[in-house]
Design a protein around this motif. Structure first.
Motif, PDB file in Angstrom:
ATOM      1  N   GLU A   1      -3.485  -0.314   5.698  1.00  0.00           N
ATOM      2  CA  GLU A   1      -3.707  -0.996   4.423  1.00  0.00           C
ATOM      3  C   GLU A   1      -2.402  -1.208   3.671  1.00  0.00           C
ATOM      4  OE1 GLU A   1      -7.768   0.478   2.740  1.00  0.00           O
ATOM      5  OE2 GLU A   1      -6.256   0.609   1.143  1.00  0.00           O
ATOM      6  N   SER A   2      -1.627  -0.117   3.569  1.00  0.00           N
ATOM      7  CA  SER A   2      -0.359  -0.210   2.853  1.00  0.00           C
ATOM      8  C   SER A   2       0.545  -1.251   3.508  1.00  0.00           C
ATOM      9  CB  SER A   2       0.353   1.139   2.851  1.00  0.00           C
ATOM     10  OG  SER A   2      -0.446   2.111   2.247  1.00  0.00           O
ATOM     11  N   ALA A   3       0.600  -1.201   4.809  1.00  0.00           N
ATOM     12  CA  ALA A   3       1.454  -2.160   5.510  1.00  0.00           C
ATOM     13  C   ALA A   3       1.010  -3.592   5.215  1.00  0.00           C
ATOM     14  CB  ALA A   3       1.407  -1.892   7.007  1.00  0.00           C
ATOM     15  N   GLU A   4      -0.292  -3.818   5.231  1.00  0.00           N
ATOM     16  CA  GLU A   4      -0.827  -5.131   4.883  1.00  0.00           C
ATOM     17  C   GLU A   4      -0.353  -5.606   3.527  1.00  0.00           C
ATOM     18  OE1 GLU A   4      -1.896  -6.844   7.784  1.00  0.00           O
ATOM     19  OE2 GLU A   4      -2.478  -7.838   5.919  1.00  0.00           O
ATOM     20  N   LEU A   5      -0.454  -4.660   2.578  1.00  0.00           N
ATOM     21  CA  LEU A   5      -0.119  -5.023   1.212  1.00  0.00           C
ATOM     22  C   LEU A   5       1.348  -5.385   1.066  1.00  0.00           C
ATOM     23  CD1 LEU A   5      -2.222  -2.417  -0.763  1.00  0.00           C
ATOM     24  CD2 LEU A   5      -2.420  -4.881  -0.932  1.00  0.00           C
ATOM     25  N   MET A   6       2.152  -4.868   1.959  1.00  0.00           N
ATOM     26  CA  MET A   6       3.584  -5.128   1.819  1.00  0.00           C
ATOM     27  C   MET A   6       3.989  -6.484   2.371  1.00  0.00           C
ATOM     28  SD  MET A   6       5.770  -2.002   1.500  1.00  0.00           S
ATOM     29  CE  MET A   6       5.914  -0.968   2.920  1.00  0.00           C
ATOM     30  N   ARG A   7       3.120  -7.091   3.071  1.00  0.00           N
ATOM     31  CA  ARG A   7       3.536  -8.338   3.705  1.00  0.00           C
ATOM     32  C   ARG A   7       3.877  -9.413   2.699  1.00  0.00           C
ATOM     33  NH1 ARG A   7       3.418  -7.405   8.742  1.00  0.00           N
ATOM     34  NH2 ARG A   7       1.798  -6.036   9.552  1.00  0.00           N
ATOM     35  N   SER A   8       3.067  -9.482   1.601  1.00  0.00           N
ATOM     36  CA  SER A   8       3.443 -10.486   0.607  1.00  0.00           C
ATOM     37  C   SER A   8       4.012  -9.790  -0.612  1.00  0.00           C
ATOM     38  CB  SER A   8       2.216 -11.323   0.211  1.00  0.00           C
ATOM     39  OG  SER A   8       1.535 -10.682  -0.845  1.00  0.00           O
ATOM     40  N   TYR A   9       4.922 -10.456  -1.216  1.00  0.00           N
ATOM     41  CA  TYR A   9       5.626  -9.862  -2.348  1.00  0.00           C
ATOM     42  C   TYR A   9       4.690  -9.532  -3.513  1.00  0.00           C
ATOM     43  CZ  TYR A   9       9.207  -9.071  -5.928  1.00  0.00           C
ATOM     44  OH  TYR A   9       9.963  -8.537  -6.925  1.00  0.00           O
ATOM     45  N   PRO A  10       3.853 -10.451  -3.954  1.00  0.00           N
ATOM     46  CA  PRO A  10       2.968 -10.123  -5.087  1.00  0.00           C
ATOM     47  C   PRO A  10       2.080  -8.918  -4.811  1.00  0.00           C
ATOM     48  CG  PRO A  10       2.942 -12.477  -4.726  1.00  0.00           C
ATOM     49  CD  PRO A  10       3.698 -11.870  -3.573  1.00  0.00           C
ATOM     50  N   SER A  11       1.567  -8.821  -3.564  1.00  0.00           N
ATOM     51  CA  SER A  11       0.697  -7.669  -3.323  1.00  0.00           C
ATOM     52  C   SER A  11       1.523  -6.394  -3.252  1.00  0.00           C
ATOM     53  CB  SER A  11      -0.132  -7.849  -2.046  1.00  0.00           C
ATOM     54  OG  SER A  11       0.707  -8.198  -0.983  1.00  0.00           O
ATOM     55  N   PHE A  12       2.761  -6.537  -2.826  1.00  0.00           N
ATOM     56  CA  PHE A  12       3.644  -5.378  -2.840  1.00  0.00           C
ATOM     57  C   PHE A  12       3.873  -4.909  -4.272  1.00  0.00           C
ATOM     58  CE2 PHE A  12       6.999  -2.515  -2.125  1.00  0.00           C
ATOM     59  CZ  PHE A  12       8.045  -2.824  -2.985  1.00  0.00           C
ATOM     60  N   VAL A  13       4.191  -5.865  -5.136  1.00  0.00           N
ATOM     61  CA  VAL A  13       4.418  -5.510  -6.540  1.00  0.00           C
ATOM     62  C   VAL A  13       3.186  -4.831  -7.125  1.00  0.00           C
ATOM     63  CG1 VAL A  13       4.713  -6.462  -8.863  1.00  0.00           C
ATOM     64  CG2 VAL A  13       6.162  -7.270  -6.995  1.00  0.00           C
ATOM     65  N   TRP A  14       2.021  -5.413  -6.815  1.00  0.00           N
ATOM     66  CA  TRP A  14       0.805  -4.824  -7.346  1.00  0.00           C
ATOM     67  C   TRP A  14       0.617  -3.404  -6.839  1.00  0.00           C
ATOM     68  CZ3 TRP A  14      -3.840  -3.230  -4.937  1.00  0.00           C
ATOM     69  CH2 TRP A  14      -4.833  -2.833  -5.845  1.00  0.00           C
ATOM     70  N   SER A  15       0.791  -3.241  -5.544  1.00  0.00           N
ATOM     71  CA  SER A  15       0.508  -1.944  -4.951  1.00  0.00           C
ATOM     72  C   SER A  15       1.522  -0.889  -5.363  1.00  0.00           C
ATOM     73  CB  SER A  15       0.446  -2.093  -3.423  1.00  0.00           C
ATOM     74  OG  SER A  15       1.196  -1.094  -2.804  1.00  0.00           O
ATOM     75  N   ASN A  16       2.809  -1.206  -5.323  1.00  0.00           N
ATOM     76  CA  ASN A  16       3.807  -0.190  -5.653  1.00  0.00           C
ATOM     77  C   ASN A  16       4.042   0.008  -7.135  1.00  0.00           C
ATOM     78  OD1 ASN A  16       4.262   0.032  -2.899  1.00  0.00           O
ATOM     79  ND2 ASN A  16       6.405   0.536  -3.245  1.00  0.00           N
ATOM     80  N   TRP A  17       4.030  -1.119  -7.853  1.00  0.00           N
ATOM     81  CA  TRP A  17       4.392  -1.001  -9.255  1.00  0.00           C
ATOM     82  C   TRP A  17       3.164  -0.751 -10.127  1.00  0.00           C
ATOM     83  CZ3 TRP A  17       7.684   0.433 -12.590  1.00  0.00           C
ATOM     84  CH2 TRP A  17       7.637  -0.030 -13.925  1.00  0.00           C
ATOM     85  N   PHE A  18       2.264  -1.721 -10.176  1.00  0.00           N
ATOM     86  CA  PHE A  18       1.154  -1.574 -11.107  1.00  0.00           C
ATOM     87  C   PHE A  18       0.186  -0.475 -10.697  1.00  0.00           C
ATOM     88  CE2 PHE A  18       2.198  -4.663 -14.097  1.00  0.00           C
ATOM     89  CZ  PHE A  18       2.711  -5.787 -13.465  1.00  0.00           C
TER      90      PHE A  18
END
Lengths: 299, 132, 252
Positions: free
Chosen positions: C56-73
Motif C-alpha cells: 500500500e505504502s509503495a503504491e501511494l508513493m508512485r504519485s507525488y500528490p498521494s505521497f504528500v497526502w500519505s507522508n505529510w497530511f
C-alpha cells in the motif's frame, strides 16, 4: 440606608470543603476612610477580600462594593474597574519587565494616572527594564502598589501590604497610602498583622475572629469606649460578677480585680463602688489589647 | 517641627497632636498669627491619617488655640496665649471652689474666708513674693 | 492586551512548533526524489497484513500528490498538529505563581479571559497547520513536481478542525488542574488511545476524528468529510463550553 458604604457585607458565609471560613460576616466601610482589617491567621481576612473582588464565590449572605453586587459577574467587572487589589503574595507576571507590566495594566484603565505613574516609579526607584522575577520582595510589593495606585481606583484592597518588608520600606508604603488618601478621593481597606500600622494610619478598624466581625467602628471611638478598670481591695478581692453591659473580662489577682470593658467605665465603676474597694482606677486600653481580647485563642 | 505621634501609647493620635501644637505654642516654636502646616502635607510627612489631623485641628479651633481660615489654612490664634491662660484660670477657679466648700463645711463663714485669702496673699507679698 | 498576554504565554511553543513543522514539510518535499529511487527495492511479495501495508505504502508513493497526502497530511502533520494542539491548549490559567490572581483582579470577565486565550491559541494552531502545508506547493517545483495550493488549503482546514478537538480537551483540563503537566499528559494519552482505537479496532473509518484529520474522503473522492467536520466542531465547542462553565464557578 443614608450612608454610602464603600464595602458592605451582610451575613456573609463561605465554606471550603466543610471548613467554614466565614460564618456570617457583617462589615461596613464608609467612603474616604482608611480601615484596618485585623484578625488572626485563618480568621477569614483574605477570603473576605477575594469575595469582594469576585475571585471567590460566597456560600451565603451578600457582599456589595461601591453599591454593586460582588456575586454578579457583570457587576464584578465594574467593581474591578474601580477597585485595586494587592494580594498577599504580590502575584505578578514574572517574565514581564517592570515597564511591560505597567503598560499592560494601564491599558485596562482609561483613567490611568500618568502623573502618579511617574511619581511612584521615581519614588519607589523601580528599574524599568528588570524582569519581575528578578525583583526583591520589597520591590515587587512597591510595584504592585504602583499598579494599584495609578489606576484611578476609588477603593484599595490590600492584603498584608507591608508583610516581609523592612521598616523603611514599610514606612514608604504607608506614606504612599496616606498621601493617596489625602490627595485623591479614595478608600483604603487593608488587612495587617502589624497593629502599630493600623494604629498609625487607620481611622476605622474591623476585627474578624473565626469568620465573624467581633469589633468594628471608628478607631478613636473604640479607644474611648474600651477601658480597663482596676479595683483594689483591703482584703482578697471578692468573686463578684459584673452585670454592666460591655464587661469583656474580669480578672482576679489577690487583692486586685481587673475588668476590661468595651462600653465605657461608668457602669462598671458604679458596680465596683458597691463592693467598697480601697481604690478604683480607670485606664486606657491599646488597640493591641483590644485585639488580643477580641480574637480568642486558637481552638 | 511636629514629630511623629506614638500610636502604641493608647492615647489617641489626635490628642497627641493637639498636645504637640499647644506645647509648640507655649515654647514659642509657634507664634500667634503664624501658619500651621497644611493638613495634607502634614499627613504625608508624619504618615498618619488625614482625618486624624483634621480632627486635631478642629478640636484646637474649638478650644480657641488656632483659627481655621477658609481657603487659607490653619493659623495660631492671636489669643492662643489667652486660651492657655483661660484654661489656667478655669483650673484655678475649681481649686478655689473646692477650698471654699471645704472651709464652709468646717463652719468658717464667708467673711472669715475672704480675710484668710487676703491675709495669705498679703503675707506672700511681704515675704518677697514668688508670684507677681 | 489580553491578546498580547496570550501571545507572550504561548509564543515559544508556537515558534518551535512552526520551525519544526516547516522543516518537516521541507524534508517531505526534498526527500521525495530519494525515496522514488529506492522504490524498486521495496519487497512486494511479503505475505500477510504487513506485506499488505508495505505494498500500500509503495503504491501511494508512485504519485507525488498521494505521497504528500500519505507522508505529510496523514502522518507527520497529523502527529505534529495533535501534539502542538495539546501543547497550545494547556493554558496554565490556574497557576497562582503565573499571576492568576493579578489577572483575575483586572476588570475583565472570566468568559472573556478564556475566550481570548482560546481564540489566540486556535489562531496559532491554524497557522501551524496551514503555513507548513503551503510550503509544499511552494517548494515542489524545486524537485520538478507540482502540488495544488487549493488541496493544501482544504487538507489544512480538515486537519485543523480535527486537531482543535484536542486543543479544546487540553483547554478544558487546564481549568480543572492547576499544574501544567496533568492536562498535557492526560490529553496526549487520550489522543494516543483514540488513535489506537481508530486504527486497530475501527480500521480507520473516513468520518472518524482521525479520518477527518487525514482528509481521507477528500483525498480519495474529492469530497469534504462534512459530517465529521461538523461533529468535530461540535465536540470542540462543547469542550470549550465546559471550560467556560468550570472556570466561572471556580474559587481562586
Amino acid at each position: 440606608m443614608a450612608e454610602s458604604w464603600v464595602i458592605e457585607t451582610a451575613a456573609l458565609r463561605k465554606s471550603y470543603d466543610g471548613v467554614e471560613a466565614l460564618r456570617g460576616l457583617d462589615l461596613q466601610v464608609p467612603a474616604g476612610s482608611i480601615c484596618g482589617f485585623l484578625g488572626r491567621n485563618g480568621a477569614g481576612k483574605t477570603t473576605t477580600m477575594k469575595i469582594l473582588l469576585g475571585m471567590v464565590h460566597p456560600t451565603g449572605g451578600q457582599a456589595r462594593v461601591l453599591g454593586l453586587a460582588a456575586e454578579s459577574p457583570r457587576d464584578s467587572v465594574e467593581i474591578r474597574r474601580r477597585t485595586a487589589f494587592v494580594g498577599e503574595e504580590k502575584d505578578l507576571y514574572g517574565t514581564m519587565t517592570v515597564e511591560e507590566i505597567v503598560r499592560f495594566t494601564a491599558a485596562f484603565f482609561p483613567r490611568w494616572r500618568d502623573d502618579l505613574q511617574q511619581r511612584y516609579l521615581r519614588k519607589f526607584e523601580l528599574p524599568l527594564n528588570r524582569k519581575i522575577k528578578a525583583l526583591s520582595r520589597g520591590m515587587r510589593t512597591k510595584l504592585s502598589l504602583l499598579l494599584a495606585l495609578c489606576r484611578g481606583a476609588e477603593l484599595l484592597l490590600l492584603d498584608e501590604p507591608t508583610s516581609g518588608l523592612d521598616p523603611a520600606m514599610a514606612e514608604d508604603v504607608l506614606q504612599a497610602l496616606v498621601a493617596q488618601v489625602a490627595n485623591e478621593a479614595i478608600t483604603v481597606f487593608f488587612s495587617s498583622h502589624q497593629i502599630a500600622e493600623v494604629d498609625q494610619i487607620a481611622d476605622r478598624v474591623a476585627i474578624i475572629d473565626r469568620g465573624r466581625a467581633v469589633v468594628a467602628g471608628d478607631l478613636d471611638e473604640l479607644r474611648e469606649r474600651f477601658c480597663r478598670v482596676r479595683i483594689v481591695f483591703d482584703g482578697d478581692a471578692p468573686r463578684a460578677s459584673f452585670r454592666a453591659p460591655g464587661v469583656e473580662r474580669v480578672q482576679r489577682d489577690g487583692r486586685v480585680l481587673t475588668i476590661l470593658s468595651s462600653r465605657g467605665a461608668d457602669a462598671v465603676v458604679e458596680e465596683a463602688r458597691a463592693l467598697h474597694p480601697l481604690s478604683v482606677d480607670v485606664d486606657r486600653v491599646t488597640l493591641k489589647e483590644i485585639f488580643l481580647e477580641s480574637a480568642a485563642a486558637e481552638e | 517641627m511636629l514629630f511623629r505621634p506614638n500610636p502604641s501609647l493608647g492615647v489617641p493620635i489626635y490628642l497627641q497632636l493637639m498636645e504637640q501644637v499647644k506645647h509648640a505654642i507655649e515654647t514659642g516654636a509657634l507664634r500667634p498669627g503664624e501658619q500651621l502646616p497644611g493638613i495634607r502635607p502634614l499627613a504625608e510627612e508624619l504618615v498618619i491619617n488625614v482625618n486624624t489631623i483634621a480632627k486635631a485641628y478642629r478640636e484646637l479651633e474649638h478650644e480657641g488655640v488656632i483659627e481655621l481660615r477658609h481657603g487659607s489654612g490653619a493659623y495660631v490664634s492671636e489669643n492662643a496665649r489667652a486660651g492657655k491662660l483661660a484654661e489656667r484660670l478655669r483650673a484655678a477657679q475649681s481649686v478655689v471652689a473646692g477650698a471654699v466648700e471645704r472651709l464652709r463645711a468646717r463652719g468658717v463663714n464667708d467673711e472669715e474666708i475672704r480675710r484668710l485669702f487676703e491675709a495669705e496673699l498679703a503675707g506672700l507679698t511681704r515675704k518677697g513674693g514668688r508670684r507677681g | 492586551m489580553l491578546w498580547y498576554k496570550s501571545w507572550l504565554d504561548t509564543r515559544w511553543r508556537f515558534l518551535i512548533g512552526l520551525a519544526l513543522l516547516l522543516c518537516s514539510a521541507a524534508a517531505t518535499v526534498l526527500t521525495y526524489p530519494q525515496l522514488v529511487k529506492l522504490l524498486p527495492l521495496v519487497p512486494t511479495n511479503i505475505q500477510g497484513p504487513l506485506g499488505q501495508r508495505i505494498r500500500e505504502s509503495a503504491e501511494l508513493m508512485r504519485s507525488y500528490p498521494s505521497f504528500v497526502w500519505s507522508n505529510w497530511f496523514r502522518q507527520n502533520l497529523s502527529e505534529g498538529a495533535t501534539l502542538f494542539a495539546v501543547l497550545l491548549g494547556t493554558a496554565g490559567l490556574l497557576s497562582h505563581s503565573g499571576g492568576a490572581l493579578f489577572t483575575l483582579s483586572l476588570p475583565v470577565s472570566r468568559r472573556r479571559l478564556l475566550g481570548v486565550r482560546a481564540a489566540a491559541g486556535l489562531a496559532e494552531l491554524f497557522v501551524l497547520v496551514l503555513v507548513p502545508s503551503l510550503l509544499i506547493p511552494l517548494l515542489s517545483p524545486a524537485i520538478g513536481e507540482r502540488y495544488g495550493a487549493g488541496a493544501a488549503l482544504i487538507h489544512s482546514v480538515c486537519l485543523f478542525t480535527a486537531a482543535s478537538v484536542f486543543f479544546s480537551l487540553a483547554f478544558l483540563l487546564s481549568t480543572i488542574y492547576s499544574d501544567v503537566w496533568r492536562p498535557l499528559l492526560i490529553a496526549l494519552a487520550f489522543a494516543i488511545v483514540l488513535a489506537l482505537v481508530d486504527q486497530l479496532l475501527l480500521r480507520s473509518p473516513a468520518q472518524s476524528l482521525f479520518g477527518v484529520m487525514r482528509g481521507e474522503t477528500y483525498f480519495r473522492a474529492g469530497r469534504l468529510p462534512w459530517e465529521g467536520l461538523v461533529a468535530s466542531a461540535a465536540v470542540s465547542a462543547a469542550l470549550f463550553y465546559g471550560a467556560v462553565v468550570n472556570f466561572a464557578r471556580r474559587d481562586f
